[in-house]
Design a protein around this motif. Structure first.
Motif, short mmCIF file in Angstrom:
data_model
loop_
_atom_site.label_atom_id
_atom_site.label_comp_id
_atom_site.label_asym_id
_atom_site.label_seq_id
_atom_site.Cartn_x
_atom_site.Cartn_y
_atom_site.Cartn_z
N PHE A 171 2.10 16.19 -7.26
CA PHE A 171 0.61 15.20 -7.49
C PHE A 171 0.87 13.86 -7.23
CE2 PHE A 171 0.69 19.29 -10.22
CZ PHE A 171 0.87 20.34 -9.57
N PHE A 172 1.13 12.77 -7.62
CA PHE A 172 1.41 11.85 -7.25
C PHE A 172 2.64 10.80 -7.44
CE2 PHE A 172 -0.12 13.70 -11.54
CZ PHE A 172 1.51 13.09 -11.99
N PRO A 173 2.83 10.04 -6.71
CA PRO A 173 4.17 9.10 -6.72
C PRO A 173 4.49 8.18 -7.76
CG PRO A 173 2.23 8.01 -5.03
CD PRO A 173 1.68 8.98 -5.62
N LEU A 174 2.71 8.20 -9.18
CA LEU A 174 3.14 7.34 -10.33
C LEU A 174 2.69 7.89 -11.01
CD1 LEU A 174 3.73 4.13 -8.69
CD2 LEU A 174 4.92 5.41 -8.99
N GLY A 175 3.86 7.93 -12.35
CA GLY A 175 3.01 8.36 -14.17
C GLY A 175 3.29 8.10 -14.85
N VAL B 252 13.11 9.69 -11.27
CA VAL B 252 13.40 9.13 -11.83
C VAL B 252 12.51 7.99 -12.19
CG1 VAL B 252 14.32 6.12 -11.59
CG2 VAL B 252 14.54 7.74 -9.74
N GLY B 253 12.57 7.97 -14.04
CA GLY B 253 12.31 6.87 -15.29
C GLY B 253 12.60 6.06 -15.57
N ILE C 89 7.20 4.05 -16.69
CA ILE C 89 6.85 4.73 -15.76
C ILE C 89 7.87 5.96 -15.44
CG2 ILE C 89 8.07 3.07 -13.84
CD1 ILE C 89 4.46 4.63 -13.39
N ILE C 90 7.44 7.00 -14.70
CA ILE C 90 8.04 7.86 -14.19
C ILE C 90 8.32 8.13 -12.45
CG2 ILE C 90 8.43 10.73 -13.84
CD1 ILE C 90 8.24 10.68 -17.07
N ALA C 91 8.44 8.43 -11.52
CA ALA C 91 8.66 8.39 -10.13
C ALA C 91 9.75 8.78 -9.36
CB ALA C 91 8.60 5.74 -9.72
N ARG C 92 9.26 8.90 -7.98
CA ARG C 92 10.67 9.24 -7.00
C ARG C 92 11.37 8.35 -6.77
NH1 ARG C 92 5.87 11.45 -3.68
NH2 ARG C 92 4.30 12.82 -5.74
N ASP D 112 10.07 1.71 -6.63
CA ASP D 112 8.88 2.42 -6.83
C ASP D 112 9.16 1.82 -8.30
OD1 ASP D 112 8.74 3.68 -4.77
OD2 ASP D 112 7.80 5.89 -5.69
N CYS D 113 9.65 2.72 -9.46
CA CYS D 113 9.94 1.26 -10.54
C CYS D 113 9.53 -0.18 -10.91
CB CYS D 113 10.73 1.73 -11.29
SG CYS D 113 10.60 4.26 -12.17
#
Length: 419
Positions: free
Chosen positions: A150-154, A173-174, A199-202, A206-207
């Motif tokens: 849905f999105f790359p970063l949350g 990845v968290g 952050i949560i990412a792929r 990204d983090c």
């Protein structure tokens, strides 16, 4: 190329080079949301017209869609904290994190589901892989949204395991940075002493990209291979008795894989005072939560869930003497933790007790997370395999407080070794 499946760093490179338009990335994400959101239910609020109309500023996150956990104030979207008490509430300003995110060029795509006040009753979000299991929490919508493209970063918060655990459950990845690295202004806090924004990412990179962009700290490029392999301590922690068989096997297998990749691996055992301090963790969490949610208890008690009421009432029963003793115990071990690592670069430990539990009555057990949150150290989880039901498992990487750059670099080294 399906732009929705790109990592944030991949998308950023393509945008910066002119090979991907931010509008095309956004439309790919919105198309995926339109296809899957009715099943996954990652959003507390989304109106596609808003991100489409938003102006993406130049910056390190230019054009990157970000899902924002619904405990962060947003001036242009409701902020409801996962509670009926705050239904429809519209803050006048953005939380510091949201403002920094927008100023770095990102586009807030919507507000993601949180458990009630990021502490108790789960929201409706389902695990993207099965739709029958919890995605974890309390950063449920952010983890599920990243995992389901849905999105790359949350964004998320963690007072117990609210970033690391759902990321592990969902196979992404968290990153919970060192306490205080990211400004908490405008965030509905559960605990003044514990709550950390992350952050949560792929990907690990990204983090580093996101947290570096909003904190101003140079977190390096985790994809650059270090000059030497890490010295790793394997810490089973006081929660080891709760580890499911798949998690126990995971630690054994990961340890062997990292040793074959060149890491110097040894067992690390926490000293007894760490276990003792951990036993008083609930005194700090519950008392601070009861005070932080004091207005809700006074003015809208009937709209607080029964399970949360029990926890808050237990917090009200914690005396000042119990609370101050628990704070002192945690402060003491926090001060000593770095020296107990000796020449180790990092620790590894389970990210969760096992696979995501089936059903939605709970967001899972945070026993493998709470101590590290209380120590204020940086923690990451990276995908490390699957369990008996084919659901993801994660391994947690822990470094010294303030050593976030090294934590990210070693986490990527581990992710590469495991892949």
């Amino acid at each position: 190329m399906d732009a929705a499946r790109l990592t944030a760093t991949e998308a950023s490179r393509l945008i910066q080079s002119g090979k991907l338009k931010p509008a095309d990335l956004l439309e790919a994400c919105l198309a995926r949301i339109a296809e899957r959101e009715t099943k996954v239910q990652a959003f507390a609020f989304i109106d596609p017209a808003q991100p489409r109309a938003a102006k993406s500023l130049p910056g390190p996150l230019h054009g990157i869609p970000v899902g924002v956990k619904d405990v962060f104030d947003t001036a242009d979207m409701p902020t409801e904290h996962g509670s009926p008490i705050w239904k429809g509430w519209r803050p006048k300003t953005d939380a510091a994190v949201v403002n920094l995110t927008r100023n770095a060029g990102a586009v807030v795509i919507g507000k993601t589901v949180t458990a009630e006040f990021a502490i108790r009753t789960p929201g409706p979000t389902a695990h993207p892989q099965t739709l029958r299991h919890t995605p974890g929490g309390s950063s449920s919508g952010s983890a599920a949204g990243v995992a389901d493209f849905f999105f790359p970063l949350g964004t998320g918060t963690q007072a117990m395991g609210s970033l690391i655990k759902p990321a592990a459950y969902c196979g992404v990845v968290g990153f919970k940075p060192s306490f205080g690295l990211i400004n908490r202004g405008g965030v509905k806090l559960v605990s003044e002493t514990l709550d950390t924004v992350g952050i949560i990412a792929r990907s690990v990179a990204d983090c580093a990209l996101y947290v570096g962009a909003i904190s101003g700290q140079d977190l390096g490029n985790p994809d650059l291979r270090p000059e030497h392999a890490p010295r790793i301590g394997v810490c089973r922690s006081p929660a080891w008795g709760k580890a499911q068989p798949e998690t126990q096997r995971l630690v054994t297998n990961v340890t062997a894989t990292l040793a074959r990749a060149g890491a110097l691996v040894s067992d690390y055992e926490l000293q007894s005072d760490f276990s003792s301090a951990f036993q008083t963790f609930s005194h700090v969490l519950n008392r601070e939560a009861a005070q932080g949610l004091g207005w809700e208890l006074t003015h809208a008690r009937d709209q607080v869930s029964h399970t949360l009421l029990e926890q808050l009432d237990a917090g009200l029963a914690v005396t000042w003497e119990q609370y101050s003793k628990a704070l002192a115990a945690l402060a003491q071990v926090r001060e000593r933790f770095s020296s107990t690592l000796g020449d180790l670069d990092i620790l590894i430990t389970p990210a969760a007790t096992g696979e995501a539990p089936e059903g939605f009555s709970s967001t899972g057990d945070s026993s493998f997370n709470s101590l590290w949150t209380a120590l204020h150290v940086p923690c990451l989880t990276v995908p490390a395999g699957t369990g008996a039901n084919g659901l993801p498992l994660g391994i947690q990487v822990i470094a010294r407080r303030g050593d976030d750059r090294a934590a990210l670099a070693w986490a990527q080294w581990i992710a590469s070794a495991l892949s």
